[in-house]
Enzyme design. Structure first.
Site, PDB file in Angstrom:
ATOM      1  N   HIS A  85       7.167 -18.875   2.114  1.00  0.00           N
ATOM      2  CA  HIS A  85       5.827 -18.988   2.695  1.00  0.00           C
ATOM      3  C   HIS A  85       4.846 -18.316   1.747  1.00  0.00           C
ATOM      4  O   HIS A  85       5.253 -17.777   0.713  1.00  0.00           O
ATOM      5  CB  HIS A  85       5.780 -18.393   4.101  1.00  0.00           C
ATOM      6  N   HIS A  87       2.499 -15.766   2.261  1.00  0.00           N
ATOM      7  CA  HIS A  87       1.931 -14.433   2.400  1.00  0.00           C
ATOM      8  C   HIS A  87       1.962 -13.806   1.013  1.00  0.00           C
ATOM      9  O   HIS A  87       2.911 -14.020   0.240  1.00  0.00           O
ATOM     10  CB  HIS A  87       2.729 -13.595   3.404  1.00  0.00           C
ATOM     11  N   ASP A  89       2.621 -11.075  -0.388  1.00  0.00           N
ATOM     12  CA  ASP A  89       3.743 -10.287  -0.925  1.00  0.00           C
ATOM     13  C   ASP A  89       4.901 -11.161  -1.383  1.00  0.00           C
ATOM     14  O   ASP A  89       5.871 -10.669  -1.966  1.00  0.00           O
ATOM     15  CB  ASP A  89       4.221  -9.230   0.094  1.00  0.00           C
ATOM     16  N   HIS A  90       4.803 -12.468  -1.146  1.00  0.00           N
ATOM     17  CA  HIS A  90       5.885 -13.366  -1.561  1.00  0.00           C
ATOM     18  C   HIS A  90       5.513 -14.251  -2.751  1.00  0.00           C
ATOM     19  O   HIS A  90       6.369 -14.946  -3.276  1.00  0.00           O
ATOM     20  CB  HIS A  90       6.331 -14.246  -0.390  1.00  0.00           C
ATOM     21  N   HIS A 162       7.800 -17.514  11.925  1.00  0.00           N
ATOM     22  CA  HIS A 162       7.100 -16.359  11.354  1.00  0.00           C
ATOM     23  C   HIS A 162       5.645 -16.384  11.825  1.00  0.00           C
ATOM     24  O   HIS A 162       4.751 -16.736  11.075  1.00  0.00           O
ATOM     25  CB  HIS A 162       7.203 -16.428   9.834  1.00  0.00           C
ATOM     26  N   ASP A 234      10.842 -14.573   5.761  1.00  0.00           N
ATOM     27  CA  ASP A 234      10.297 -13.765   6.863  1.00  0.00           C
ATOM     28  C   ASP A 234      10.404 -14.561   8.163  1.00  0.00           C
ATOM     29  O   ASP A 234       9.921 -15.688   8.242  1.00  0.00           O
ATOM     30  CB  ASP A 234       8.816 -13.461   6.622  1.00  0.00           C
ATOM     31  N   HIS A 292      13.841  -6.843   2.784  1.00  0.00           N
ATOM     32  CA  HIS A 292      12.466  -6.890   3.294  1.00  0.00           C
ATOM     33  C   HIS A 292      12.228  -5.769   4.308  1.00  0.00           C
ATOM     34  O   HIS A 292      11.930  -6.008   5.471  1.00  0.00           O
ATOM     35  CB  HIS A 292      12.206  -8.279   3.919  1.00  0.00           C
TER      36      HIS A 292
HETATM   37 ZN   LIG Z   1       6.941 -10.602   3.715  1.00  0.00          ZN
HETATM   38 ZN   LIG Z   2       5.349 -13.014   5.742  1.00  0.00          ZN
END
Ligand SMILES: [Zn+2]
Ligand SMILES: [Zn+2]
Length: 344
Positions: A85, A87, A89-90, A162, A234, A292
């Protein structure tokens, strides 16, 4: 200049049947970042390198991934980056990684995969800065349940839960392998070593010089399942992950929180370690790795370890940056093969 650059020529060619009885196909998972949302002193944000027989792909590419790759010896000759996905941080690390690949004069195309929305986001990422990429980049939006077919394996995207993010997990599923060939018995029967072995192994009956007919049933055991590695991304514990994980050899599941923050896990669309382990138990996975982690568990995730083990009897690994897990065959004798080249 860069057209003549030789790449990836080192692997010695072997036929499939030779490989099957001479050696095993390597498959490993290397954790490049194991922290949720933001990096900590100990941990970078999400990325996992999946390496199969010299072929490297990344699952997610959080900020700083390229440096983690250098540090842990992951080749930049990556053909695929699969996003669970978008977000930040990914995926923020993909900007720097693509630039470095351009500086290195990469010409091989890069395939990017991700859930719906991937194309628009990657177009914007590609347009940032003034340099143009030195290679072609294609972006493919995946559909849960529709596998990405590869030679000898497939990558199956599956839907996860998520919150309201478009998010998927990925399962690497190897094809069923040929049965085990019995070289001792072949020699005892006087079948000359060489191409005949391969033909029998692949299912052909052969006639020897003396007129005897040797059938595969004489020398080849039952077909054997390939391996299955599942990466949740996630998510809340959900049916999509559970179905994809049935009898998986390795499930890498997020475990952002511990029991004490169960309500927060629900609220933010994440899982607790216990919930992840419960799912692993229900799906009958052979091995569970948790990753994570929320920053509060960064230094000491032992609570998560204990909570997970209370509901899942199989081996549990709490991922650390740089840790590698070799994924063994279901019929392999050795069970535990974590080799995590550890740094203090
Ligand atoms: Zn994450
Ligand atoms: Zn996420």
């Amino acid at each position: 200049m860069r057209a003549s650059q030789p790449r990836g020529a080192a692997r010695s060619p072997r036929s499939a049947s030779q490989r099957d009885y001479l050696s095993r196909v390597s498959l490993s998972v290397r954790f490049l970042g194991t922290s949720a949302s933001r990096p900590t002193v100990e941990r970078g944000v999400s990325s996992i390198a999946l390496v199969r027989e010299g072929e490297t792909m990344l699952i997610d590419c959080g900020e700083g991934t390229q440096r983690q790759m250098m540090r842990w010896g992951i080749s930049f000759n990556v053909g695929d980056i699969l996003f669970t996905h978008f977000h930040t941080d990914h995926f923020l690390g993909v900007l720097g990684l693509l630039r470095t690949m351009t500086l290195q004069g990469r010409t091989e195309p890069m395939r990017i995969w991700g859930p719906k929305g991937a194309a628009a986001i990657m177009r914007r990422a590609e347009g940032l800065g003034v340099e143009r990429l030195s290679f072609a980049m294609t972006v493919h939006e995946v559909t849960p349940g529709v596998p990405i077919a590869r030679k000898e394996y497939a990558i199956l995207p599956f839907s996860v839960d998520h919150r309201n993010a478009m998010a998927v997990g990925y399962a690497l599923i190897e094809e069923t392998r040929l049965g085990r060939f019995d070289p001792e018995h072949a020699r005892a029967l006087g079948v000359p070593e060489g191409p005949l072995w391969g033909r029998i192994h692949k299912g052909e009956a052969v006639t020897l010089d003396d007129g005897r007919v040797i059938t595969p049933a004489d020398l080849v055991g039952p077909t054997r399942p390939g391996r299955r590695v599942v990466i949740s991304g996630d998510t809340r514990p959900c049916a999509g992950t559970r179905e994809a994980s049935v009898e998986a050899d390795l499930l890498v599941h997020e475990a952002t929180f511990g029991d004490e923050e169960e309500a927060r896990a629900k609220e933010t669309g994440h899982s607790t370690a216990r919930e992840a382990a419960q799912l692993a138990h229900e799906a009958g996975v052979r091995r569970l790795a948790l990753t994570h982690f929320s920053a509060r568990y960064s230094r000491d995730p032992s609570d998560l370890d204990r909570e997970a083990r209370s509901v899942y009897a199989g081996p549990v690994t709490l991922a650390r940056d740089g840790m590698e897990i070799d994924v063994s065959y279901p019929d392999a004798v050795a069970s535990d093969s974590t080799t995590g080249r550890r740094e203090a």
